[in-house]
Design an enzyme around this catalytic site. Structure first.
Site, mmCIF file in Angstrom:
data_model
loop_
_atom_site.group_PDB
_atom_site.id
_atom_site.type_symbol
_atom_site.label_atom_id
_atom_site.label_comp_id
_atom_site.label_asym_id
_atom_site.label_seq_id
_atom_site.Cartn_x
_atom_site.Cartn_y
_atom_site.Cartn_z
ATOM 1 N N SER A 244 3.410 -2.394 10.191
ATOM 2 C CA SER A 244 4.892 -1.950 10.344
ATOM 3 C C SER A 244 4.972 -4.080 9.930
ATOM 4 O O SER A 244 6.682 -3.686 10.807
ATOM 5 C CB SER A 244 5.392 -1.817 12.013
ATOM 6 O OG SER A 244 4.620 -0.420 12.354
ATOM 7 N N HIS B 208 -9.157 1.356 4.556
ATOM 8 C CA HIS B 208 -8.128 1.419 5.126
ATOM 9 C C HIS B 208 -8.524 1.781 6.967
ATOM 10 O O HIS B 208 -8.913 3.560 6.441
ATOM 11 C CB HIS B 208 -7.242 2.091 4.542
ATOM 12 C CG HIS B 208 -6.007 1.784 4.380
ATOM 13 N ND1 HIS B 208 -5.142 3.420 6.006
ATOM 14 C CD2 HIS B 208 -5.280 1.335 4.602
ATOM 15 C CE1 HIS B 208 -4.377 2.605 5.991
ATOM 16 N NE2 HIS B 208 -3.886 0.978 5.662
ATOM 17 N N GLY C 279 2.496 2.011 10.419
ATOM 18 C CA GLY C 279 3.139 2.995 10.687
ATOM 19 C C GLY C 279 4.142 3.687 11.521
ATOM 20 O O GLY C 279 4.512 4.857 12.032
ATOM 21 N N GLU D 247 -7.081 4.730 7.524
ATOM 22 C CA GLU D 247 -6.974 6.151 6.591
ATOM 23 C C GLU D 247 -8.197 6.735 6.539
ATOM 24 O O GLU D 247 -8.243 7.563 6.328
ATOM 25 C CB GLU D 247 -5.898 6.634 6.390
ATOM 26 C CG GLU D 247 -4.787 5.748 7.471
ATOM 27 C CD GLU D 247 -3.034 6.006 6.117
ATOM 28 O OE1 GLU D 247 -3.243 5.392 5.504
ATOM 29 O OE2 GLU D 247 -2.550 5.109 7.327
ATOM 30 N N GLY E 161 2.418 -1.104 4.415
ATOM 31 C CA GLY E 161 3.136 0.359 3.564
ATOM 32 C C GLY E 161 4.027 1.018 4.054
ATOM 33 O O GLY E 161 4.407 0.410 2.467
ATOM 34 N N GLY E 162 4.481 0.841 4.730
ATOM 35 C CA GLY E 162 6.251 1.856 4.668
ATOM 36 C C GLY E 162 6.914 0.594 3.744
ATOM 37 O O GLY E 162 8.387 1.380 2.790
ATOM 38 N N GLU F 189 -5.586 -5.254 10.939
ATOM 39 C CA GLU F 189 -4.688 -3.703 10.195
ATOM 40 C C GLU F 189 -4.922 -3.044 11.913
ATOM 41 O O GLU F 189 -5.563 -2.259 11.647
ATOM 42 C CB GLU F 189 -5.033 -2.913 9.862
ATOM 43 C CG GLU F 189 -3.904 -3.576 8.308
ATOM 44 C CD GLU F 189 -3.833 -2.866 7.373
ATOM 45 O OE1 GLU F 189 -2.017 -2.502 6.827
ATOM 46 O OE2 GLU F 189 -4.257 -1.798 6.911
ATOM 47 N N ASN G 185 0.495 -1.621 0.085
ATOM 48 C CA ASN G 185 -0.350 -0.143 -0.377
ATOM 49 C C ASN G 185 0.332 0.790 -0.316
ATOM 50 O O ASN G 185 1.615 1.759 1.379
ATOM 51 C CB ASN G 185 -0.865 -0.188 1.326
ATOM 52 C CG ASN G 185 -1.749 1.613 1.511
ATOM 53 O OD1 ASN G 185 -1.942 2.252 0.419
ATOM 54 N ND2 ASN G 185 -2.380 1.731 2.520
ATOM 55 N N TRP G 186 1.097 1.784 -1.529
ATOM 56 C CA TRP G 186 1.772 3.302 -1.107
ATOM 57 C C TRP G 186 1.220 4.607 -0.490
ATOM 58 O O TRP G 186 1.836 5.119 -0.705
ATOM 59 C CB TRP G 186 2.022 3.261 -3.231
ATOM 60 C CG TRP G 186 2.833 2.596 -3.918
ATOM 61 C CD1 TRP G 186 3.291 1.077 -2.556
ATOM 62 C CD2 TRP G 186 3.533 2.092 -4.714
ATOM 63 N NE1 TRP G 186 4.075 0.720 -3.637
ATOM 64 C CE2 TRP G 186 4.394 1.187 -5.249
ATOM 65 C CE3 TRP G 186 3.071 3.232 -6.129
ATOM 66 C CZ2 TRP G 186 4.533 1.072 -6.407
ATOM 67 C CZ3 TRP G 186 3.085 2.833 -7.126
ATOM 68 C CH2 TRP G 186 4.664 1.897 -7.057
ATOM 69 N N LYS G 187 0.612 4.401 -0.199
ATOM 70 C CA LYS G 187 -0.703 5.148 0.361
ATOM 71 C C LYS G 187 -0.489 6.311 -1.197
ATOM 72 O O LYS G 187 -0.742 6.900 -1.728
ATOM 73 C CB LYS G 187 -0.229 5.506 2.319
ATOM 74 C CG LYS G 187 -0.018 4.195 2.319
ATOM 75 C CD LYS G 187 0.054 5.585 4.098
ATOM 76 C CE LYS G 187 0.216 3.505 4.690
ATOM 77 N NZ LYS G 187 -0.464 3.860 5.959
HETATM 78 C C1 PEP Z 1 -0.933 0.116 5.634
HETATM 79 O O1 PEP Z 1 -0.733 1.462 5.129
HETATM 80 O O2 PEP Z 1 -2.147 -0.608 5.508
HETATM 81 C C2 PEP Z 1 0.247 -0.177 6.749
HETATM 82 C C3 PEP Z 1 0.300 -1.117 6.906
HETATM 83 O O3 PEP Z 1 1.548 0.469 6.649
HETATM 84 P P1 PEP Z 1 3.126 0.220 7.024
HETATM 85 O O4 PEP Z 1 3.134 -0.940 6.968
HETATM 86 O O5 PEP Z 1 3.543 1.196 7.629
HETATM 87 O O6 PEP Z 1 2.651 0.332 8.580
#
Ligand code: PEP
Length: 247
Positions: free
Chosen positions: A209, A94, A171, A96, A230-231, A165, A9-11
């Site tokens: 994470s 998600h 994040g 967010e 994500g990251g 999640e 997930n590049w956000k």
């Molecule tokens: C996400 O945005 O779905 C996510 C899991 O982010 P991260 O891996 O950065 O925690």
């Protein structure tokens, strides 16, 4: 056992140049992955992913979809539009989007239903906040979020992907332990088992994470069928190490 799915997930990150370099670096080293792999990009870059990834082992998808078919919904993107650009997946709900855009369980469920009806696999995100975990409400929250989707899609629930999640792990660098994650995944699996005769067909991803160092122990849990990343999906080497850990 399900083939695992590792989805990035590049956000709201990327640019034409950065995406080009990132995807080419992934393609150079991915080989024949032992897991399904996907990248979920901001909508303006879906055409670029279609052009870079067609014929490769990496599928692509969007980060949101409208609950509506078409019409006067300025700014929204329909499932047919996503299909025009070859999307196989679409993130839905998600945290967010729930947090910053006020998406309710019902709206998330309507989006999941619309995606499924249009032939795109929704990756339905569920998860509790830190306050909800600390007050002992984790199970209640994730079950409520999943129940709305089960109610909306009925027996088609076996065709979705679920991503657990925990909001406090997204994040933040703070990951759920494999045991904490497995415990919630087992709750979700049991809820799916009451709704479909094929509960094991539903892939339940862990997200929060996940990185090259912790992926293997999370992915070794019996009800963790992959990761939503994500990251670490913004770095080719890290993402590919997670894909390798899913073998
Ligand atoms: C996400 O945005 O779905 C996510 C899991 O982010 P991260 O891996 O950065 O925690």
């Amino acid at each position: 056992m399900n083939r695992k799915l590792i989805a990035g997930n590049w956000k709201m990150n990327g640019s034409l140049a950065a995406n080009d370099a990132l995807v080419k670096a992934m393609l150079a080293d991915i080989g024949v992955p032992a897991a399904d792999v996907a990248l979920c990009a901001p909508a303006p870059y879906l055409a670029q992913l279609q052009s870079l990834l067609t014929g490769s082992p990496i599928a692509w998808g969007a980060q949101d979809v409208s609950a509506h078919d078409k019409g006067a919904y300025t700014g929204e993107v329909s499932v047919d539009m996503l299909k025009d650009f070859g999307c196989r997946y679409c993130l839905v709900g998600h945290s967010e989007r729930r947090q910053y855009h006020g998406e309710t369980d019902e709206l998330v469920a309507a989006k999941a239903q619309r995606a499924l009806a249009g032939g795109i696999t929704p990756v339905v995100c569920v998860g509790e906040t830190l306050a909800e975990r600390e007050s002992g409400d984790t199970e209640l929250v994730v079950r409520r979020q999943l129940a709305a989707v089960i109610h909306a899609v009925g027996h088609c629930i076996s065709e979705i992907v679920v991503a657990y999640e925990p909001v406090w792990a997204i994040g933040t660098g703070r990951t759920a332990t494999p045991e904490q994650a497995q415990q919630v995944h087992a709750v979700l699996r049991a809820q799916l088992a009451a709704a479909t005769t094929h509960p094991k067909r539903v892939r339940i991803l862990y997200g929060g994470s996940m990185n090259a160092a912790n992926a293997a122990s999370l992915l070794a849990q019996p009800d963790i069928d992959g990761g939503l990343i994500g990251g670490a999906s913004l770095k080719a080497a890290d993402f590919l190490q997670i894909v390798a850990a899913a073998a």
